[in-house]
Design a protein around this motif. Structure first.
Motif, mmCIF file in Angstrom:
data_model
loop_
_atom_site.group_PDB
_atom_site.id
_atom_site.type_symbol
_atom_site.label_atom_id
_atom_site.label_comp_id
_atom_site.label_asym_id
_atom_site.label_seq_id
_atom_site.Cartn_x
_atom_site.Cartn_y
_atom_site.Cartn_z
ATOM 1 N N VAL A 55 -6.751 2.664 6.836
ATOM 2 C CA VAL A 55 -6.388 1.524 5.990
ATOM 3 C C VAL A 55 -4.925 1.150 6.186
ATOM 4 O O VAL A 55 -4.570 -0.031 6.322
ATOM 5 C CB VAL A 55 -6.684 1.849 4.513
ATOM 6 N N MET A 102 -4.451 -0.575 9.544
ATOM 7 C CA MET A 102 -5.000 -1.929 9.550
ATOM 8 C C MET A 102 -4.099 -2.886 8.764
ATOM 9 O O MET A 102 -3.910 -4.043 9.174
ATOM 10 C CB MET A 102 -6.413 -1.925 8.951
ATOM 11 N N ARG A 103 -3.525 -2.408 7.670
ATOM 12 C CA ARG A 103 -2.587 -3.256 6.935
ATOM 13 C C ARG A 103 -1.392 -3.627 7.802
ATOM 14 O O ARG A 103 -0.920 -4.765 7.781
ATOM 15 C CB ARG A 103 -2.116 -2.532 5.670
ATOM 16 N N ASP A 129 -3.266 6.401 8.149
ATOM 17 C CA ASP A 129 -4.710 6.459 7.945
ATOM 18 C C ASP A 129 -5.292 5.120 8.359
ATOM 19 O O ASP A 129 -4.536 4.154 8.573
ATOM 20 C CB ASP A 129 -5.035 6.769 6.478
ATOM 21 N N GLY A 137 0.782 -1.221 0.000
ATOM 22 C CA GLY A 137 0.000 0.000 0.000
ATOM 23 C C GLY A 137 0.816 1.273 0.000
ATOM 24 O O GLY A 137 0.298 2.336 0.315
#
Length: 409
Positions: free
Chosen positions: A288, A291-292, A286, A130
């Motif tokens: 996302v 969480m990754r 952020d 990401g």
């Protein structure tokens, strides 16, 4: 006189035994493999074990048994690749070509005395998928270490999408890291060869040596685990800090493959993480991105102990993390992963874009930016604290006393 046990190929075993005896030492055990050596050490007292670093002469069980008995294990190596395998098992190594004085130094010299000749350290920069900013972080931390008078190299070990070269405006038709890996395979990687295959980036705070990454993702089989470990081991004799940019994926694809001896796509990442003294684990600032990281973090600490990992959250901003983003980030990671971030770096898009557009380190184009200051603070935490003069004198006296006791034995 020192009493030794030896496990090595027959020719090397005979040479070591002859060297030991010529220096007035005794060989109590000669074993064909590590498992045999473990069995015999239960009945024979020795001062040290000399082994060849490859299987079947050295394994984790032998190291565990010797550690429990207070017996020093020394791997006698021929090249950087072998030294890397020994280090992966926590074993000190000496080169056979250096002769028995080097072996005696490794066995009887106190740790404090050996540390007077420190070797370089390896810092790996990892992050989940990401684009959390791994390459930007690797270049930034490397530059800040160079600004503190350290000799620094950047190694692009990303086997999926190498990007250090374009980020620094370097030509990479002949990837330096792959070239160094080939030299490990032939046993010919030296400091001079590292100088030859590396490129140099001049910054306002000092020069950086760069081993550029593979130019096509399909070349990943060139970055086998033992070659990667060998390159990083050789880098310890080349520079003070080696900063390694690695890929995100940590999957062990051998678990889903019937060809357990085939090359592994993620071997370079895993080998670099295992070889590193410190790992910076980068997360996006952020929901996302965090969480990754939380999902990938258990896989990371399966590869490298958590006490060697510093979690850094990048691109922290109010729009994505609430009105108090630093507090929200810290609470999220602590609540869902029990992770306390070592640092939080702000989103500074203008500074990052300026560095990318000019293909220069951040310090050259935005030296006063918030992002640069945050990287600078993180780099300072990586450097060992300088001892006071009184502490240095006390350590020196203690070293001399320990050396004297050893000499009198």
């Amino acid at each position: 006189m020192t009493v030794f046990a030896i496990s090595a190929p027959l020719e090397r075993e005979d040479a070591l035994a002859d060297l030991a005896q010529r220096h007035g030492h005794r060989i109590a055990v000669r074993a064909a493999r590590a498992s045999e050596l473990v069995q015999r050490l239960a009945h024979v007292e020795v001062d040290a074990v000399l082994v060849s670093p490859d299987e079947p002469h050295l394994d984790a069980e032998l190291v565990r048994v010797c550690d429990a008995a207070g017996v020093r294990v020394v791997a006698v190596v021929d090249d950087a690749a072998q030294a890397g395998r020994a280090r992966a098992l926590g074993v000190e190594s000496v080169r056979f070509a250096d002769g028995f004085p080097a072996i005696e130094w490794a066995i009887v010299t106190p740790t404090a005395a050996r540390e007077q000749r420190p070797r370089g350290r390896v810092l790996a920069v990892w992050g989940p998928a990401g684009a959390p900013g791994r390459t930007t972080a690797a270049i930034g931390l490397a530059t800040e270490l160079a600004a503190r008078g350290q000799r620094v190299a950047i190694v692009d070990a990303d086997s999926h999408a190498a990007s250090v070269a374009p980020a620094l405006g370097l030509l990479d038709e002949a990837p330096g890291f792959a070239a160094a890996a080939r030299l490990v395979r032939t046993g010919s990687l030296t400091v001079d060869e590292l100088d030859r295959v590396a490129q140099t980036v001049e910054s306002s705070v000092g020069a950086l040596r760069v081993l550029t990454g593979i130019t096509r993702a399909g070349r990943w089989p060139e970055l086998a685990a033992d070659r990667v470990a060998g390159v990083l081991e050789a880098c310890r004799d080349w520079v003070d800090w080696t900063v390694v940019d690695v890929a995100a994926s940590l999957e062990r694809d051998e678990e889903i493959s019937s060809d357990v001896f085939g090359p592994r796509r993620n071997a370079a990442t895993i080998a670099a993480l295992r070889a590193a003294d410190r790992v910076v684990a980068l997360a996006g600032g952020d929901p996302v991105g965090m969480m990754r990281l939380l999902r990938a973090y258990p896989d990371l600490v399966d590869v490298v102990p958590s006490d060697r990992v510093a979690v850094v959250v990048n691109k922290v901003r109010t729009g994505a993390s609430g009105l108090a983003p630093e507090t929200g980030v810290a609470q999220t990671l602590q609540r869902f992963g029990g992770i306390a971030p070592a640092a939080q770096w702000p989103l500074d898009q203008g500074a990052a874009d300026a560095a990318l557009l000019s293909a220069r380190p951040l310090v050259d184009v935005a030296g006063r930016s918030r992002l640069r200051r945050a990287m600078q603070a993180t780099a300072l935490t990586l450097l060992p604290a300088e001892p006071t003069r009184a502490a240095a004198r006390a350590a020196s006296r203690a070293t001399r006393r320990r050396g004297l006791r050893i000499a009198l034995r």
